[in-house]
Design a protein around this motif. Structure first.
Motif, PDB file in Angstrom:
ATOM      1  N   ALA A 226       0.939  -1.216  -0.059  1.00  0.00           N
ATOM      2  CA  ALA A 226       0.153   0.034  -0.262  1.00  0.00           C
ATOM      3  C   ALA A 226       0.931   1.143   0.122  1.00  0.00           C
ATOM      4  CB  ALA A 226      -0.869   0.024   0.959  1.00  0.00           C
ATOM      5  N   LYS A 227       1.886   1.239   0.899  1.00  0.00           N
ATOM      6  CA  LYS A 227       2.869   2.290   0.806  1.00  0.00           C
ATOM      7  C   LYS A 227       3.584   2.705  -0.311  1.00  0.00           C
ATOM      8  CE  LYS A 227       4.780   3.391   4.697  1.00  0.00           C
ATOM      9  NZ  LYS A 227       5.535   3.256   5.966  1.00  0.00           N
ATOM     10  N   GLN A 228       3.956   1.648  -1.304  1.00  0.00           N
ATOM     11  CA  GLN A 228       4.388   1.923  -2.573  1.00  0.00           C
ATOM     12  C   GLN A 228       3.540   2.218  -3.489  1.00  0.00           C
ATOM     13  OE1 GLN A 228       6.942  -0.539  -4.953  1.00  0.00           O
ATOM     14  NE2 GLN A 228       8.124  -1.286  -3.277  1.00  0.00           N
ATOM     15  N   LEU A 229       2.022   2.079  -3.657  1.00  0.00           N
ATOM     16  CA  LEU A 229       1.287   2.277  -4.342  1.00  0.00           C
ATOM     17  C   LEU A 229       1.103   3.745  -4.025  1.00  0.00           C
ATOM     18  CD1 LEU A 229      -1.373  -0.911  -4.096  1.00  0.00           C
ATOM     19  CD2 LEU A 229      -0.095   0.034  -6.078  1.00  0.00           C
ATOM     20  N   LEU A 230       0.942   4.162  -2.827  1.00  0.00           N
ATOM     21  CA  LEU A 230       0.929   5.547  -2.598  1.00  0.00           C
ATOM     22  C   LEU A 230       1.976   6.589  -3.069  1.00  0.00           C
ATOM     23  CD1 LEU A 230      -0.592   7.762  -0.937  1.00  0.00           C
ATOM     24  CD2 LEU A 230       0.574   7.218   0.991  1.00  0.00           C
ATOM     25  N   ALA A 231       3.069   5.891  -2.997  1.00  0.00           N
ATOM     26  CA  ALA A 231       4.102   6.670  -3.144  1.00  0.00           C
ATOM     27  C   ALA A 231       4.358   6.920  -4.629  1.00  0.00           C
ATOM     28  CB  ALA A 231       5.664   5.994  -2.769  1.00  0.00           C
ATOM     29  N   LYS A 232       3.738   5.770  -5.541  1.00  0.00           N
ATOM     30  CA  LYS A 232       3.934   5.970  -6.929  1.00  0.00           C
ATOM     31  C   LYS A 232       2.591   6.275  -7.533  1.00  0.00           C
ATOM     32  CE  LYS A 232       7.131   2.055  -7.798  1.00  0.00           C
ATOM     33  NZ  LYS A 232       8.049   2.717  -8.486  1.00  0.00           N
ATOM     34  N   GLY A 233       1.669   7.033  -6.822  1.00  0.00           N
ATOM     35  CA  GLY A 233       0.679   7.638  -7.487  1.00  0.00           C
ATOM     36  C   GLY A 233      -0.610   6.918  -7.899  1.00  0.00           C
ATOM     37  N   TYR A 234      -0.687   5.789  -7.538  1.00  0.00           N
ATOM     38  CA  TYR A 234      -1.543   4.909  -7.770  1.00  0.00           C
ATOM     39  C   TYR A 234      -2.969   5.035  -6.987  1.00  0.00           C
ATOM     40  CZ  TYR A 234       1.406   2.517 -10.921  1.00  0.00           C
ATOM     41  OH  TYR A 234       2.452   1.998 -11.950  1.00  0.00           O
ATOM     42  N   CYS A 235      -2.856   5.616  -5.804  1.00  0.00           N
ATOM     43  CA  CYS A 235      -3.736   5.965  -4.969  1.00  0.00           C
ATOM     44  C   CYS A 235      -3.350   7.186  -4.185  1.00  0.00           C
ATOM     45  CB  CYS A 235      -4.059   5.033  -3.928  1.00  0.00           C
ATOM     46  SG  CYS A 235      -2.771   4.402  -3.068  1.00  0.00           S
ATOM     47  N   GLN A 236      -4.488   7.781  -3.502  1.00  0.00           N
ATOM     48  CA  GLN A 236      -4.092   9.099  -2.731  1.00  0.00           C
ATOM     49  C   GLN A 236      -3.853   8.848  -1.255  1.00  0.00           C
ATOM     50  OE1 GLN A 236      -3.698  12.078  -4.497  1.00  0.00           O
ATOM     51  NE2 GLN A 236      -3.736  10.870  -6.204  1.00  0.00           N
ATOM     52  N   THR A 237      -4.418   7.788  -0.825  1.00  0.00           N
ATOM     53  CA  THR A 237      -4.258   7.528   0.635  1.00  0.00           C
ATOM     54  C   THR A 237      -4.017   5.865   0.702  1.00  0.00           C
ATOM     55  OG1 THR A 237      -6.783   6.989   0.803  1.00  0.00           O
ATOM     56  CG2 THR A 237      -5.860   9.327   1.198  1.00  0.00           C
ATOM     57  N   ILE A 238      -3.646   5.573   1.836  1.00  0.00           N
ATOM     58  CA  ILE A 238      -3.564   4.200   2.160  1.00  0.00           C
ATOM     59  C   ILE A 238      -4.918   3.549   2.183  1.00  0.00           C
ATOM     60  CG2 ILE A 238      -2.928   2.410   3.991  1.00  0.00           C
ATOM     61  CD1 ILE A 238      -0.378   3.716   2.904  1.00  0.00           C
ATOM     62  N   THR A 239      -5.961   4.218   2.563  1.00  0.00           N
ATOM     63  CA  THR A 239      -7.204   3.648   2.711  1.00  0.00           C
ATOM     64  C   THR A 239      -7.733   3.370   1.231  1.00  0.00           C
ATOM     65  OG1 THR A 239      -7.802   4.782   4.790  1.00  0.00           O
ATOM     66  CG2 THR A 239      -9.693   3.941   3.280  1.00  0.00           C
ATOM     67  N   GLU A 240      -7.510   3.894   0.510  1.00  0.00           N
ATOM     68  CA  GLU A 240      -7.718   3.890  -1.111  1.00  0.00           C
ATOM     69  C   GLU A 240      -7.097   2.859  -1.437  1.00  0.00           C
ATOM     70  OE1 GLU A 240      -7.755   6.274  -5.367  1.00  0.00           O
ATOM     71  OE2 GLU A 240      -6.990   7.248  -3.582  1.00  0.00           O
ATOM     72  N   ALA A 241      -5.870   2.769  -0.929  1.00  0.00           N
ATOM     73  CA  ALA A 241      -4.875   1.331  -1.744  1.00  0.00           C
ATOM     74  C   ALA A 241      -5.480   0.177  -1.190  1.00  0.00           C
ATOM     75  CB  ALA A 241      -3.573   1.555  -0.971  1.00  0.00           C
ATOM     76  N   PHE A 242      -6.266   0.070  -0.087  1.00  0.00           N
ATOM     77  CA  PHE A 242      -6.857  -0.866   0.235  1.00  0.00           C
ATOM     78  C   PHE A 242      -8.212  -1.323  -0.307  1.00  0.00           C
ATOM     79  CE2 PHE A 242      -3.627  -1.311   3.519  1.00  0.00           C
ATOM     80  CZ  PHE A 242      -3.264  -2.429   3.923  1.00  0.00           C
ATOM     81  N   ASP A 243      -8.782  -0.271  -0.566  1.00  0.00           N
ATOM     82  CA  ASP A 243     -10.154  -0.407  -0.930  1.00  0.00           C
ATOM     83  C   ASP A 243     -10.142  -0.764  -2.484  1.00  0.00           C
ATOM     84  OD1 ASP A 243     -11.335   0.379   1.295  1.00  0.00           O
ATOM     85  OD2 ASP A 243     -11.508   2.685   0.773  1.00  0.00           O
ATOM     86  N   ARG A 244      -9.019   0.080  -3.290  1.00  0.00           N
ATOM     87  CA  ARG A 244      -9.221  -0.127  -4.646  1.00  0.00           C
ATOM     88  C   ARG A 244      -8.393  -1.660  -5.020  1.00  0.00           C
ATOM     89  NH1 ARG A 244      -7.146   4.691  -8.128  1.00  0.00           N
ATOM     90  NH2 ARG A 244      -7.655   3.289  -9.759  1.00  0.00           N
ATOM     91  N   TYR A 245      -7.322  -1.778  -4.279  1.00  0.00           N
ATOM     92  CA  TYR A 245      -6.503  -2.854  -4.887  1.00  0.00           C
ATOM     93  C   TYR A 245      -6.193  -4.217  -3.707  1.00  0.00           C
ATOM     94  CZ  TYR A 245      -4.791   0.977  -7.729  1.00  0.00           C
ATOM     95  OH  TYR A 245      -4.724   1.942  -8.495  1.00  0.00           O
ATOM     96  N   LEU A 246      -6.063  -3.696  -2.554  1.00  0.00           N
ATOM     97  CA  LEU A 246      -5.567  -4.678  -1.503  1.00  0.00           C
ATOM     98  C   LEU A 246      -6.660  -5.481  -0.543  1.00  0.00           C
ATOM     99  CD1 LEU A 246      -2.441  -2.897  -0.466  1.00  0.00           C
ATOM    100  CD2 LEU A 246      -2.707  -4.770  -2.420  1.00  0.00           C
ATOM    101  N   GLY A 247      -7.990  -4.895  -0.341  1.00  0.00           N
ATOM    102  CA  GLY A 247      -8.903  -5.393   0.532  1.00  0.00           C
ATOM    103  C   GLY A 247      -9.797  -6.396  -0.207  1.00  0.00           C
TER     104      GLY A 247
END
Length: 287
Positions: free
Chosen positions: A133-154
């Motif tokens: 999730a932190k890499q997704l955030l750092a690379k601009g694939y999401c705006q927040t950690i929560t979004e990373a889980f909602d869109r990709y990892l949850g």
């Protein structure tokens, strides 16, 4: 004796080094703490040494991630961190974590999302979805950690891969085999689902010792009800902040006002047991 018995370091999904966590606990006026990283005891030895150096008692701890009908976390205290059975099982759990992360990264590639796999696995402790999730955030694939889980990892995310976790029963038995005390972490969610009584009943048979009664999201009413439930079942009432450093902002060591009662202190081996006193009592925090 103010305590915080639930904290995470860089050895799992926290952002602080172990010495920094011990120093923060000491500065917060704590007399007792426990480092409870997910599925690893790699930082516990250092925590014990730092505790002696900085003048704060440290209980050897762990948080084991288990799954039955839903995710259940089991905290372990006073464990033997050199127990062969514990270390062997944790190594197996770590292998399963790696398999899951690799599968998630493969799924992300199907959507043209390329992450630095070497950087994700280049860690001193356990690896989990938070590190993706932190890499997704750092690379601009999401705006927040929560979004990373909602869109990709949850569970509803496009790259989700179910975990292959041990059961809560296995988690309790593993902690007991290592000489420890097994405690259900942040139990309010199970109370809200109407499953806590069944969970306690099932795990007590195999040695469940306690409930995490004091927790940042628990109201005074929640705390009082959970404490009474612990007392009813002769379980220790523990508490902690679930500190993760920058990965869980707004919570610092010692923020939960938890002072172990006599029953808990006896179980932790910090005071001598008194036969005529069950150790429970009403004080601040609704105890």
């Amino acid at each position: 004796m103010k305590a915080d018995l639930h904290m995470h370091s860089v050895f799992s999904d926290g952002t602080d080094e172990v010495p920094a966590i011990v120093a923060k606990a000491k500065a917060a006026g704590l007399s007792l703490m426990s480092l409870t990283d997910h599925d690893t005891v790699k930082g516990v030895g250092l925590a014990l040494k730092e505790g002696e150096k900085q003048g704060i008692k440290v209980l050897p701890g762990i948080e084991i991630s288990t799954y039955a009908i839903c995710e259940v976390h089991i905290l372990g205290y006073n464990i033997d961190i050199n127990n062969d059975r514990l270390l062997t099982r944790l190594a197996e759990i770590e292998d399963k974590r790696h398999e899951r992360i690799k599968a998630i990264l493969t799924n992300l590639k199907k959507y043209n999302i390329e992450l630095d796999e070497e950087k994700i696995f280049d860690r001193i402790g356990t690896v989990g979805r938070m590190h993706i999730a932190k890499q997704l955030l750092a690379k601009g694939y999401c705006q927040t950690i929560t979004e990373a889980f909602d869109r990709y990892l949850g569970e509803r995310g496009i790259a989700y891969v179910p975990s292959k976790r041990i059961t809560p029963l296995e988690g309790v038995k593993l902690i007991k085999a290592a000489g420890g005390l097994a405690v259900v972490a942040h139990p309010l969610i199970f109370c809200q689902k109407g499953k806590l009584d069944d969970l306690i009943g099932g795990l007590k048979t195999y040695g469940l010792d306690g409930l995490e009664v004091y927790y940042p999201t628990h109201t005074l009413d929640d705390t009082a009800k959970l404490y009474d439930l612990a007392k009813k079942n002769r379980l220790i009432a523990t508490g902690g902040t679930d500190y993760h450093g920058l990965n869980k902002k707004g919570v610092e060591p010692g923020d939960v006002d938890y002072v172990p009662d006599r029953f808990a202190l006896e179980k932790f081996g910090l005071i001598k047991r008194e036969r005529r006193n069950d150790g429970y009592g009403r004080g601040r925090n609704g105890r």
